[in-house]
Write a protein that holds these residues in place. Structure first.
Motif, short mmCIF file in Angstrom:
data_model
loop_
_atom_site.label_atom_id
_atom_site.label_comp_id
_atom_site.label_asym_id
_atom_site.label_seq_id
_atom_site.Cartn_x
_atom_site.Cartn_y
_atom_site.Cartn_z
N ALA A 137 0.83 -1.20 0.00
CA ALA A 137 0.00 0.00 0.00
C ALA A 137 0.87 1.26 0.00
O ALA A 137 0.57 2.23 -0.70
N LYS A 138 1.95 1.22 0.77
CA LYS A 138 2.87 2.38 0.82
C LYS A 138 3.54 2.60 -0.54
O LYS A 138 3.73 3.74 -0.96
N LEU A 139 3.89 1.51 -1.20
CA LEU A 139 4.62 1.59 -2.47
C LEU A 139 3.66 1.56 -3.66
O LEU A 139 3.91 0.90 -4.67
N ASP A 140 2.54 2.29 -3.54
CA ASP A 140 1.53 2.25 -4.59
C ASP A 140 2.00 2.88 -5.91
O ASP A 140 1.35 2.74 -6.93
N LYS A 141 3.14 3.56 -5.85
CA LYS A 141 3.73 4.07 -7.09
C LYS A 141 4.25 2.92 -7.95
O LYS A 141 4.35 3.04 -9.18
N TYR A 142 4.57 1.80 -7.29
CA TYR A 142 5.17 0.66 -7.98
C TYR A 142 4.22 -0.54 -8.11
O TYR A 142 4.35 -1.33 -9.03
N PHE A 143 3.33 -0.69 -7.12
CA PHE A 143 2.49 -1.90 -7.07
C PHE A 143 1.01 -1.55 -6.97
O PHE A 143 0.64 -0.58 -6.29
N ALA A 144 0.20 -2.38 -7.61
CA ALA A 144 -1.24 -2.34 -7.43
C ALA A 144 -1.71 -3.77 -7.16
O ALA A 144 -1.50 -4.66 -7.99
N VAL A 145 -2.30 -4.00 -5.99
CA VAL A 145 -2.80 -5.34 -5.67
C VAL A 145 -4.15 -5.51 -6.36
O VAL A 145 -5.11 -4.80 -6.07
N THR A 146 -4.21 -6.46 -7.30
CA THR A 146 -5.44 -6.65 -8.07
C THR A 146 -6.10 -8.00 -7.80
O THR A 146 -7.17 -8.27 -8.33
N ALA A 147 -5.44 -8.85 -6.99
CA ALA A 147 -6.04 -10.13 -6.63
C ALA A 147 -5.45 -10.60 -5.31
O ALA A 147 -4.25 -10.40 -5.06
N VAL A 148 -6.28 -11.18 -4.46
CA VAL A 148 -5.83 -11.76 -3.19
C VAL A 148 -6.44 -13.13 -3.05
O VAL A 148 -7.55 -13.39 -3.54
N CYS A 149 -5.72 -14.01 -2.37
CA CYS A 149 -6.20 -15.38 -2.21
C CYS A 149 -5.85 -15.90 -0.82
O CYS A 149 -4.70 -15.76 -0.37
N ASP A 150 -6.84 -16.45 -0.16
CA ASP A 150 -6.63 -17.07 1.15
C ASP A 150 -7.67 -18.17 1.30
O ASP A 150 -8.79 -18.06 0.77
N ALA A 151 -7.32 -19.22 2.04
CA ALA A 151 -8.26 -20.34 2.22
C ALA A 151 -9.54 -19.87 2.89
O ALA A 151 -10.61 -20.46 2.67
N GLN A 152 -9.46 -18.81 3.71
CA GLN A 152 -10.65 -18.25 4.34
C GLN A 152 -11.20 -17.13 3.45
O GLN A 152 -10.70 -16.00 3.47
N HIS A 153 -12.23 -17.45 2.68
CA HIS A 153 -12.72 -16.50 1.69
C HIS A 153 -13.20 -15.20 2.32
O HIS A 153 -12.97 -14.10 1.78
N GLY A 154 -13.87 -15.30 3.48
CA GLY A 154 -14.35 -14.09 4.12
C GLY A 154 -13.21 -13.16 4.52
O GLY A 154 -13.31 -11.94 4.39
N TYR A 155 -12.14 -13.76 4.99
CA TYR A 155 -10.99 -12.94 5.36
C TYR A 155 -10.37 -12.31 4.13
O TYR A 155 -10.00 -11.12 4.14
N ALA A 156 -10.26 -13.09 3.03
CA ALA A 156 -9.73 -12.53 1.78
C ALA A 156 -10.59 -11.37 1.31
O ALA A 156 -10.07 -10.34 0.85
N ALA A 157 -11.90 -11.51 1.44
CA ALA A 157 -12.80 -10.43 1.00
C ALA A 157 -12.60 -9.18 1.85
O ALA A 157 -12.64 -8.05 1.34
N ASP A 158 -12.37 -9.38 3.16
CA ASP A 158 -12.14 -8.23 4.04
C ASP A 158 -10.85 -7.52 3.68
O ASP A 158 -10.80 -6.28 3.60
#
Length: 320
Positions: A21-42
């Protein structure tokens, strides 16, 4: 650069997601994955990742194609997921360990070579400054001491298999419950120190000619000591202590040369300042993907660490 983050546990929460998040000049998170779907959604909501970028199944995420690179932040062996991502053409940032066995590492190697290992201490400002003032050829001794307070390793049903591993003629004779914590201490913790020894010594593999362990009780780790030669004629030793009542993590790497000693000190890795090894390694990954700048550690180095772990077991087998 668009990135997908796999595994949203402690390291992701405390280190990588805030830094991305701090390095948003370089990175954009466009997908996240975790076995706990609710946590990934949060997490996705807080990182402003669209709902279509939330996954609980890694292979489904790999198929979506809405990112340029993958950060593997799960625990345990990363071999299967790393190989899958590489086969699909994604560059990979991989937390340690690369794999648990040489066979697993071989699977990754056959899948591709665009992988960077997350050995953040190699990028730590303290290390960079020391390297600038060191004559690496004059190093007489590298002395590593790690005082590790309680931090349980992730639970797995895996134990290291003997044979087909160390490159030595004989299989390890050291067997029993100590094998598990000693091997994992190398791959889950001491690997960072092996990475520093490699950086200082200029090679890839770290040889082992003596090892001892003691003090383990009640299913917990104890103390592990091992040592070996450096490529320029010096020696190194590593002393790793699991200390149940010790107040705080401490790590010292003392580099002795003929004209002085460089003392590299590290505290709890999860408390870091504005310019940290974690941040620098993410920027190095960006440079690796976008400009082709080779990382300090990749598949070859991760494979070498597995071999060193097995050499430690070999040496323990000789000392009993």
């Amino acid at each position: 650069m668009r990135v997908a983050v796999v595994g949203l546990g402690r390291v992701a929460r405390h280190v990588h997601l805030p830094l991305l998040a701090k390095l948003d000049k370089y990175f954009a998170v466009t997908a996240v994955c975790d076995a706990q779907h609710g946590y990934a959604a949060d997490v996705a909501r807080r990182m402003r990742v669209p709902g279509s970028g939330v996954f609980s199944d890694v292979r489904s995420m790999f198929g979506c194609g809405e990112f340029d690179a993958v950060l593997l932040l799960t625990s345990g062996s990363h071999a299967a997921l790393a190989a899958e991502a590489l086969k699909r053409g994604y560059p990979v940032f991989c937390e340690k360990p690369l794999a648990h066995t040489l066979d697993e590492a071989g699977v990754v190697r056959e899948a591709g070579d665009r992988l960077m290992l997350g050995y953040m201490k190699q990028y730590d400002p303290v290390v960079t400054e020391a390297l600038g003032g060191l004559d690496l050829g004059a190093i007489r001794h590298i002395d590593v001491s790690v005082l590790h307070p309680p931090e349980r390793f992730p639970q797995t049903d895996w134990t290291p298999a003997s044979g087909s591993h160390s490159g030595t003629a004989s299989a390890p004779e050291h067997v029993g419950p100590r094998v598990h914590w000693e091997y994992r201490a190398v791959l889950d913790s001491v690997c960072h120190d092996l990475a520093l020894i490699r950086l200082l010594d200029g090679g890839i593999g770290v040889d082992v000619d003596a090892a001892y362990s003691w003090g383990a009780r009640d299913g917990e780790s104890g103390s592990l000591e091992f040592s070996g030669p450096l490529s320029h004629g010096g020696r190194y030793n590593v002393r790793w202590h699991y200390l149940p009542d010790y107040p705080e993590y401490e790590e010292h790497v003392r580099v002795h040369t003929e004209d002085g000693t460089h003392d590299l000190a590290f505290g709890n890795p999860y408390f870091f300042g504005a310019d940290s090894g974690f941040e620098r390694e993410l920027l190095a990954f960006h440079s690796f993907v976008t400009a082709g700048t080779p990382p300090l550690s990749g598949i070859a180095e991760g494979t070498a660490d597995i071999r060193t772990g097995m050499l430690v077991l070999d040496a323990l087998g000789k000392t009993g």
